[in-house]
Design a protein around this motif. Structure first.
Motif, PDB file in Angstrom:
ATOM      1  N   UNK A   1       0.827  -1.208   0.000  1.00 10.16           N
ATOM      2  CA  UNK A   1       0.000   0.000   0.000  1.00 10.16           C
ATOM      3  C   UNK A   1       0.864   1.263   0.000  1.00 10.16           C
ATOM      4  N   UNK A   2       1.878   1.293   0.840  1.00  9.16           N
ATOM      5  CA  UNK A   2       2.761   2.475   0.904  1.00  9.16           C
ATOM      6  C   UNK A   2       3.462   2.703  -0.430  1.00  9.16           C
ATOM      7  N   UNK A   3       3.943   1.632  -1.044  1.00 13.32           N
ATOM      8  CA  UNK A   3       4.601   1.764  -2.344  1.00 13.32           C
ATOM      9  C   UNK A   3       3.640   2.329  -3.388  1.00 13.32           C
ATOM     10  N   UNK A   4       2.392   1.856  -3.383  1.00 18.56           N
ATOM     11  CA  UNK A   4       1.410   2.330  -4.357  1.00 18.56           C
ATOM     12  C   UNK A   4       1.073   3.804  -4.136  1.00 18.56           C
ATOM     13  N   UNK A   5       0.918   4.206  -2.879  1.00 19.20           N
ATOM     14  CA  UNK A   5       0.634   5.610  -2.575  1.00 19.20           C
ATOM     15  C   UNK A   5       1.753   6.487  -3.098  1.00 19.20           C
ATOM     16  N   UNK A   6       2.988   6.098  -2.821  1.00 17.73           N
ATOM     17  CA  UNK A   6       4.137   6.899  -3.242  1.00 17.73           C
ATOM     18  C   UNK A   6       4.277   6.915  -4.767  1.00 17.73           C
ATOM     19  N   UNK A   7       4.200   5.762  -5.403  1.00 15.90           N
ATOM     20  CA  UNK A   7       4.431   5.657  -6.847  1.00 15.90           C
ATOM     21  C   UNK A   7       3.344   6.341  -7.663  1.00 15.90           C
ATOM     22  N   UNK A   8       2.081   6.206  -7.234  1.00 18.03           N
ATOM     23  CA  UNK A   8       0.961   6.695  -8.035  1.00 18.03           C
ATOM     24  C   UNK A   8       0.308   7.953  -7.476  1.00 18.03           C
ATOM     25  N   UNK A   9       0.824   8.476  -6.370  1.00 20.62           N
ATOM     26  CA  UNK A   9       0.244   9.682  -5.790  1.00 20.62           C
ATOM     27  C   UNK A   9      -1.190   9.484  -5.334  1.00 20.62           C
ATOM     28  N   UNK A  10      -1.467   8.322  -4.755  1.00 19.79           N
ATOM     29  CA  UNK A  10      -2.827   8.002  -4.336  1.00 19.79           C
ATOM     30  C   UNK A  10      -3.275   8.875  -3.162  1.00 19.79           C
ATOM     31  N   UNK A  11      -4.556   9.143  -3.136  1.00 20.85           N
ATOM     32  CA  UNK A  11      -5.162   9.812  -1.992  1.00 20.85           C
ATOM     33  C   UNK A  11      -5.347   8.798  -0.869  1.00 20.85           C
ATOM     34  N   UNK A  12      -5.777   7.575  -1.234  1.00 21.83           N
ATOM     35  CA  UNK A  12      -6.009   6.529  -0.236  1.00 21.83           C
ATOM     36  C   UNK A  12      -5.991   5.158  -0.913  1.00 21.83           C
ATOM     37  N   UNK A  13      -5.767   4.142  -0.091  1.00 20.50           N
ATOM     38  CA  UNK A  13      -5.825   2.760  -0.566  1.00 20.50           C
ATOM     39  C   UNK A  13      -6.399   1.894   0.549  1.00 20.50           C
ATOM     40  N   UNK A  14      -7.217   0.929   0.145  1.00 20.65           N
ATOM     41  CA  UNK A  14      -7.806  -0.025   1.075  1.00 20.65           C
ATOM     42  C   UNK A  14      -7.721  -1.413   0.443  1.00 20.65           C
ATOM     43  N   UNK A  15      -7.183  -2.367   1.201  1.00 22.37           N
ATOM     44  CA  UNK A  15      -7.052  -3.740   0.708  1.00 22.37           C
ATOM     45  C   UNK A  15      -7.635  -4.674   1.770  1.00 22.37           C
TER      46      UNK A  15
ATOM     47  N   UNK B   1     -10.529  -7.584  -2.153  1.00 23.43           N
ATOM     48  CA  UNK B   1     -11.111  -6.310  -2.572  1.00 23.43           C
ATOM     49  C   UNK B   1     -10.032  -5.245  -2.429  1.00 23.43           C
ATOM     50  N   UNK B   2      -9.889  -4.453  -3.476  1.00 23.04           N
ATOM     51  CA  UNK B   2      -8.905  -3.375  -3.483  1.00 23.04           C
ATOM     52  C   UNK B   2      -9.615  -2.114  -3.931  1.00 23.04           C
ATOM     53  N   UNK B   3      -9.504  -1.065  -3.136  1.00 21.93           N
ATOM     54  CA  UNK B   3     -10.053   0.241  -3.506  1.00 21.93           C
ATOM     55  C   UNK B   3      -8.921   1.254  -3.434  1.00 21.93           C
ATOM     56  N   UNK B   4      -8.828   2.062  -4.466  1.00 23.33           N
ATOM     57  CA  UNK B   4      -7.838   3.141  -4.483  1.00 23.33           C
ATOM     58  C   UNK B   4      -8.526   4.413  -4.955  1.00 23.33           C
ATOM     59  N   UNK B   5      -7.992   5.538  -4.500  1.00 19.75           N
ATOM     60  CA  UNK B   5      -8.477   6.827  -5.000  1.00 19.75           C
ATOM     61  C   UNK B   5      -7.273   7.696  -5.332  1.00 19.75           C
ATOM     62  N   UNK B   6      -7.472   8.520  -6.359  1.00 20.89           N
ATOM     63  CA  UNK B   6      -6.423   9.423  -6.822  1.00 20.89           C
ATOM     64  C   UNK B   6      -7.098  10.656  -7.411  1.00 20.89           C
TER      65      UNK B   6
END
Length: 181
Positions: free
Chosen positions: A95-109, A124-129
């Motif tokens: 999750x941390x890698x995805x937030x940093x790499x893609x500039x995500x607002x939030x991630x939930x797995x 279930x995976x939810x992401x917001x950007x």
């Protein structure tokens, strides 16, 4: 079975395999990361609520569900197990890698453990950007990295076979098209 019999039976089960010790969660509120391992059905609405934000113009949800056939064999169900302490550490890193790499607002797995019947979600995976491009890419990447690295194993059980005849598989055994690696 009496409650003392249940307690005796449960005391022989390691805590990471005992459904009564779940859900196991990690909420990193300062990073907008929400992680869960559970034996109960997944709640996609909850995941989307965890990732929703006024600063997010894109919200992406992926549900991986148990399908009714595999290689022309009728599937009865899938069964998942995990070593939760390690799996939550791995999910945190993903999750941390995805937030940093893609500039995500939030991630939930969220990953379900135990028996997952046909038609029900196991992951279930939810992401917001801010924008859809990073959200789409991040959602797929998070799934692929989970399948490659997450310490979750599944047993495929087929109709007409005994449960113990099912095949244990690591998620990384197959590519995104379902082919063996």
């Amino acid at each position: 079975m009496s409650s003392s019999d249940e307690n005796t039976a449960n005391s022989t089960i390691p805590p990471h395999l005992d459904p009564s010790t779940y859900p196991r969660t990690a909420h990193l509120s300062s990073e907008n990361i929400h992680l869960e391992l559970t034996y109960t059905p997944l709640n996609p609405t909850s995941l989307l609520a965890q990732t929703s934000s006024p600063s997010a113009g894109a919200n992406v949800l992926f549900l991986g569900t148990t399908r009714n056939t595999f290689n022309d064999k009728p599937v009865a169900q899938l069964s998942y197990t995990s070593y939760a302490p390690l799996a939550l550490k791995t999910l945190t890193s993903i999750a941390r890698d995805a937030v940093q790499k893609h500039g995500l607002v939030a991630v939930s797995i969220a990953h379900r453990l135990g028996v997952v019947p046909v038609g029900e979600a196991s992951i279930a995976i939810a992401v917001s950007a801010a924008h859809r491009g990073p959200a789409w890419r991040a959602g797929e990447e998070v799934l692929e990295v989970c399948k490659e690295k997450l310490e979750v194993w599944k047993r495929e059980e087929f109709v007409g076979e005994k449960a113990e005849e099912g095949a244990w598989r690591a998620n990384k055994d197959r590519d995104r098209e379902g082919n063996f690696l």
